[in-house]
Design a protein around this motif. Structure first.
Motif, PDB file in Angstrom:
ATOM      1  N   MET A  13       0.852  -1.205   0.000  1.00 22.89           N
ATOM      2  CA  MET A  13       0.000   0.000   0.000  1.00 22.89           C
ATOM      3  C   MET A  13       0.877   1.241   0.000  1.00 22.89           C
ATOM      4  SD  MET A  13      -3.093  -0.998   2.616  1.00 22.89           S
ATOM      5  CE  MET A  13      -4.108  -2.467   2.312  1.00 22.89           C
ATOM      6  N   ALA A  14       0.375   2.309  -0.651  1.00 20.43           N
ATOM      7  CA  ALA A  14       1.148   3.548  -0.791  1.00 20.43           C
ATOM      8  C   ALA A  14       1.378   4.235   0.552  1.00 20.43           C
ATOM      9  CB  ALA A  14       0.426   4.490  -1.740  1.00 20.43           C
ATOM     10  N   LEU A  36      -5.898   9.641  -4.896  1.00 19.12           N
ATOM     11  CA  LEU A  36      -6.039   8.294  -4.324  1.00 19.12           C
ATOM     12  C   LEU A  36      -4.773   7.448  -4.460  1.00 19.12           C
ATOM     13  CD1 LEU A  36      -9.753   7.437  -5.253  1.00 19.12           C
ATOM     14  CD2 LEU A  36      -8.829   8.111  -3.029  1.00 19.12           C
ATOM     15  N   LYS A  37      -3.822   7.902  -5.252  1.00 18.22           N
ATOM     16  CA  LYS A  37      -2.542   7.158  -5.356  1.00 18.22           C
ATOM     17  C   LYS A  37      -1.795   7.184  -4.023  1.00 18.22           C
ATOM     18  CE  LYS A  37      -0.704   9.260  -9.033  1.00 18.22           C
ATOM     19  NZ  LYS A  37      -1.823  10.154  -9.413  1.00 18.22           N
ATOM     20  N   LYS A  38      -2.072   8.240  -3.213  1.00 21.14           N
ATOM     21  CA  LYS A  38      -1.385   8.379  -1.919  1.00 21.14           C
ATOM     22  C   LYS A  38      -2.092   7.611  -0.800  1.00 21.14           C
ATOM     23  CE  LYS A  38       0.271  13.096  -2.677  1.00 21.14           C
ATOM     24  NZ  LYS A  38       0.205  14.462  -2.127  1.00 21.14           N
ATOM     25  N   VAL A  39      -3.333   7.196  -1.069  1.00 20.20           N
ATOM     26  CA  VAL A  39      -4.149   6.537  -0.035  1.00 20.20           C
ATOM     27  C   VAL A  39      -3.894   5.032  -0.093  1.00 20.20           C
ATOM     28  CG1 VAL A  39      -6.554   6.036   0.581  1.00 20.20           C
ATOM     29  CG2 VAL A  39      -5.887   8.360  -0.055  1.00 20.20           C
ATOM     30  N   ALA A  41      -5.672   2.390   0.923  1.00 21.01           N
ATOM     31  CA  ALA A  41      -6.809   1.579   0.474  1.00 21.01           C
ATOM     32  C   ALA A  41      -8.099   2.312   0.825  1.00 21.01           C
ATOM     33  CB  ALA A  41      -6.793   0.213   1.158  1.00 21.01           C
ATOM     34  N   THR A  94      -6.087   2.856  -6.225  1.00 19.97           N
ATOM     35  CA  THR A  94      -5.808   2.416  -4.853  1.00 19.97           C
ATOM     36  C   THR A  94      -6.427   1.039  -4.654  1.00 19.97           C
ATOM     37  OG1 THR A  94      -5.872   3.077  -2.519  1.00 19.97           O
ATOM     38  CG2 THR A  94      -7.851   3.543  -3.795  1.00 19.97           C
TER      39      THR A  94
END
Ligand code: FMN
Length: 302
Positions: A13-14, A36-39, A41, A94
């Motif tokens: 996960m990111a 959402l790339k930073k979240v 899930a 994500t």
């Protein structure tokens, strides 16, 4: 942001920041507000094997430092989700976790089997629902029933299973141990705390359901205490939640023993909250020479 990467349940996960069930829909609307790339899930709204209507009347009430809700687990049902939402959810950048509910052990198993499909990376089992077959008490308030649901879901699905615990119990550790023994891959806690809000002019409860679930900053100390107690007692990862509003709240939960942390009510106050929280966590790590966020898990000196 490589120092925020985590591996939860074998899933890269990111970041450790996850959107909490019931506050992010199925993630589709959120994509306009959060990168959402930073979240890490998103946990979707709880799904049952058939559509549930939810409660009538007023379903939300603001409280001091929090809110009460009695939505009643309204959801379109797993088959509808799979046909109409999942194709779009799969395009989000994500990980998607399917949160699920049922009114009997059999319904939980049925729902778990339905949701074991590509595009869903894990199941989060909400055991705060009343067991219609055994007198209406929530599965999550009885270790034997909590274990029965966990085992049924594990047997029905090949996905990693997170069991989400209710805080409305006297001994949270006994429930946590029961679901661990029954095969849970992780535990998330806490769900909402039961409460009431009163309109003194009418002398009536504000919520149509009389009682509702308290969430938001008001519950953070209770959640931290339960995360700390449970993470010391079990050998599976713990995902902490309850009142997280800032990056340093995430740090507190991780120090208490959570390897990932969910954000719930904050999303309702500000749909861009998760992006800000990830950035604040990143800044805190930089300022405190934390090269890998995983290093802080369980470091509370108590
Ligand atoms: C409006 C609303 C709906 C929720 N629906 C669900 C749900 O469907 N399944 C679930 O497991 N938890 C649900 N929750 C509980 C949250 O996921 C979370 O456990 C709780 O709100 C505590 O976190 P918070 O203080 O950050 O909101 C809901 C919470 C709110 C406020």
């Amino acid at each position: 942001m490589s120092h925020l990467n985590v591996n939860f349940l074998g899933i890269p996960m990111a970041s450790p920041v996850i959107g909490a069930s019931g506050t992010v829909g199925f993630g589709l609307e959120l994509a306009d507000y959060v990168d959402l790339k930073k979240v890490g899930a998103l946990s979707g709204k709880g799904l049952a094997p058939t559509p549930w209507m939810g409660n009538n009347g007023v379903r939300i009430a603001e409280t001091t430092s929090g809110m009460l809700n009695c939505i009643g687990l309204e959801n379109p049902g797993a088959p509808y989700f799979l046909e109409h939402y999942l194709p779009e959810v799969k395009k989000l950048p994500t990980i998607f976790i399917a949160n699920m509910v049922g009114k009997s052990v059999e319904e939980y198993a049925e729902c778990a089997a339905m949701l074991t499909v590509p595009g869903i990376s894990a199941l989060e089992v909400n055991i705060s629902c009343p067991n219609v077959k055994v007198g209406g008490a929530a599965f999550g308030t009885n270790p034997k029933q909590a274990a029965a649901v966990t085992k049924a879901v594990k047997d029905a699905s090949s996905l990693p299973v997170i069991v989400k615990l209710s805080p409305n119990v006297t001994d949270i550790v006994s429930i946590a141990k029961a679901v661990e023994d029954a095969g849970a891959d992780a535990i998330s806690l806490i769900n909402t705390l039961l409460g009431i809000s009163i309109d003194i002019r009418t002398r009536k409860p504000i919520l149509g359901n009389i009682t509702g679930g308290l969430s938001g900053p008001a519950i953070k100390p209770v959640a931290l205490r339960m995360v700390w107690q449970v993470s010391k007692a079990v050998h599976i990862p713990v995902c902490g939640l309850g009142g997280v509003m800032t990056g340093t709240d995430v740090v507190e939960f991780m120090m208490a023993g959570a390897s990932t942390v969910q954000v719930g009510t904050a999303n309702l106050a500000d749909p861009s909250a998760m992006g800000r929280i990830v950035n604040e966590l990143d800044e805190w790590c930089d300022k405190n020479n934390v090269r890998d966020v995983n290093e802080i898990v369980g470091t509370l000196k108590a």
